[in-house]
Design a protein around this motif. Sequence first.
Motif, PDB file in Angstrom:
ATOM      1  N   ARG A   1      27.203  -7.779 -16.109  1.00 28.99           N
ATOM      2  CA  ARG A   1      27.649  -6.823 -15.117  1.00 28.99           C
ATOM      3  C   ARG A   1      27.138  -5.439 -15.493  1.00 28.99           C
ATOM      4  NH1 ARG A   1      30.803  -2.980 -14.067  1.00 28.99           N
ATOM      5  NH2 ARG A   1      32.061  -2.735 -12.249  1.00 28.99           N
ATOM      6  N   HIS A   2      26.595  -4.721 -14.497  1.00 29.50           N
ATOM      7  CA  HIS A   2      26.069  -3.382 -14.731  1.00 29.50           C
ATOM      8  C   HIS A   2      27.013  -2.346 -14.142  1.00 29.50           C
ATOM      9  CE1 HIS A   2      22.418  -5.300 -16.073  1.00 29.50           C
ATOM     10  NE2 HIS A   2      22.388  -5.992 -14.950  1.00 29.50           N
ATOM     11  N   LYS A   3      26.926  -1.132 -14.630  1.00 31.35           N
ATOM     12  CA  LYS A   3      27.811  -0.051 -14.182  1.00 31.35           C
ATOM     13  C   LYS A   3      27.721   0.144 -12.675  1.00 31.35           C
ATOM     14  CE  LYS A   3      27.756   2.544 -18.489  1.00 31.35           C
ATOM     15  NZ  LYS A   3      27.352   3.789 -19.131  1.00 31.35           N
ATOM     16  N   CYS A   4      28.856   0.399 -12.062  1.00 29.02           N
ATOM     17  CA  CYS A   4      28.990   0.658 -10.618  1.00 29.02           C
ATOM     18  C   CYS A   4      28.519  -0.505  -9.751  1.00 29.02           C
ATOM     19  CB  CYS A   4      28.273   1.947 -10.222  1.00 29.02           C
ATOM     20  SG  CYS A   4      29.044   3.431 -10.881  1.00 29.02           S
ATOM     21  N   ASN A  13      19.793   7.317 -21.585  1.00 31.11           N
ATOM     22  CA  ASN A  13      19.829   8.745 -21.256  1.00 31.11           C
ATOM     23  C   ASN A  13      19.806   9.018 -19.750  1.00 31.11           C
ATOM     24  OD1 ASN A  13      19.926   9.493 -23.998  1.00 31.11           O
ATOM     25  ND2 ASN A  13      17.712   9.317 -24.132  1.00 31.11           N
ATOM     26  N   PHE A  14      20.166   8.024 -18.931  1.00 34.51           N
ATOM     27  CA  PHE A  14      20.300   8.190 -17.490  1.00 34.51           C
ATOM     28  C   PHE A  14      21.718   7.809 -17.094  1.00 34.51           C
ATOM     29  CE2 PHE A  14      15.805   8.197 -17.830  1.00 34.51           C
ATOM     30  CZ  PHE A  14      15.298   8.803 -16.688  1.00 34.51           C
ATOM     31  N   PHE A  15      22.214   8.417 -16.035  1.00 32.74           N
ATOM     32  CA  PHE A  15      23.540   8.090 -15.528  1.00 32.74           C
ATOM     33  C   PHE A  15      23.430   7.025 -14.443  1.00 32.74           C
ATOM     34  CE2 PHE A  15      24.344  12.643 -16.723  1.00 32.74           C
ATOM     35  CZ  PHE A  15      25.258  12.370 -17.751  1.00 32.74           C
ATOM     36  N   ALA A  16      24.396   6.122 -14.421  1.00 35.47           N
ATOM     37  CA  ALA A  16      24.471   5.116 -13.360  1.00 35.47           C
ATOM     38  C   ALA A  16      25.345   5.660 -12.246  1.00 35.47           C
ATOM     39  CB  ALA A  16      25.069   3.820 -13.901  1.00 35.47           C
ATOM     40  N   PHE A  17      24.905   5.480 -11.004  1.00 34.17           N
ATOM     41  CA  PHE A  17      25.730   5.892  -9.870  1.00 34.17           C
ATOM     42  C   PHE A  17      25.456   4.989  -8.682  1.00 34.17           C
ATOM     43  CE2 PHE A  17      21.792   8.101  -9.117  1.00 34.17           C
ATOM     44  CZ  PHE A  17      21.641   8.081  -7.740  1.00 34.17           C
ATOM     45  N   SER A  30      32.244   5.598  -0.438  1.00 30.98           N
ATOM     46  CA  SER A  30      32.706   5.638  -1.826  1.00 30.98           C
ATOM     47  C   SER A  30      31.572   6.138  -2.720  1.00 30.98           C
ATOM     48  CB  SER A  30      33.189   4.266  -2.301  1.00 30.98           C
ATOM     49  OG  SER A  30      32.130   3.361  -2.370  1.00 30.98           O
ATOM     50  N   ILE A  31      31.967   6.795  -3.796  1.00 34.66           N
ATOM     51  CA  ILE A  31      31.017   7.297  -4.786  1.00 34.66           C
ATOM     52  C   ILE A  31      31.479   6.820  -6.158  1.00 34.66           C
ATOM     53  CG2 ILE A  31      30.002   9.335  -5.871  1.00 34.66           C
ATOM     54  CD1 ILE A  31      30.473  10.849  -3.251  1.00 34.66           C
ATOM     55  N   CYS A  32      30.594   6.101  -6.846  1.00 31.04           N
ATOM     56  CA  CYS A  32      30.869   5.622  -8.202  1.00 31.04           C
ATOM     57  C   CYS A  32      29.887   6.304  -9.145  1.00 31.04           C
ATOM     58  CB  CYS A  32      30.690   4.105  -8.258  1.00 31.04           C
ATOM     59  SG  CYS A  32      30.906   3.401  -9.905  1.00 31.04           S
ATOM     60  N   PHE A  33      30.366   6.737 -10.299  1.00 27.04           N
ATOM     61  CA  PHE A  33      29.518   7.389 -11.292  1.00 27.04           C
ATOM     62  C   PHE A  33      29.910   6.877 -12.670  1.00 27.04           C
ATOM     63  CE2 PHE A  33      28.466  10.858 -14.201  1.00 27.04           C
ATOM     64  CZ  PHE A  33      27.144  11.102 -13.852  1.00 27.04           C
ATOM     65  N   GLU A  34      28.975   6.279 -13.366  1.00 26.91           N
ATOM     66  CA  GLU A  34      29.209   5.739 -14.706  1.00 26.91           C
ATOM     67  C   GLU A  34      30.417   4.792 -14.746  1.00 26.91           C
ATOM     68  OE1 GLU A  34      27.522   6.178 -18.012  1.00 26.91           O
ATOM     69  OE2 GLU A  34      26.086   6.295 -16.375  1.00 26.91           O
TER      70      GLU A  34
END
Length: 73
Positions: A1-4, A13-17, A30-34
């Motif tokens: 399973r991956h973030k969001c 060094n990147f954010f998941a959204f 909806s907005i998901c971040f990390e």
Amino acid sequence: RHKCGNQKSCPQNFFAFRIISGAANVVGPSICFEDLVLMSSVKNNIGRGLNIALVNGTTGQLLKTDAFDMYSG
């Protein structure tokens, strides 16, 4: 399973959204971040129009959420 719920992992060094657009007044956006839901109908913090989450691009800290009603001006 991956973030969001994304299909792939983000590079280091990147954010998941993930941003999901609403469908009229039937399904809210909806907005998901990390892997943290920042805005959704469940959190009751969305509105008609543009829904925006302001996040610090260096730390990933949520600074503010708001909705801008583009219909009523």
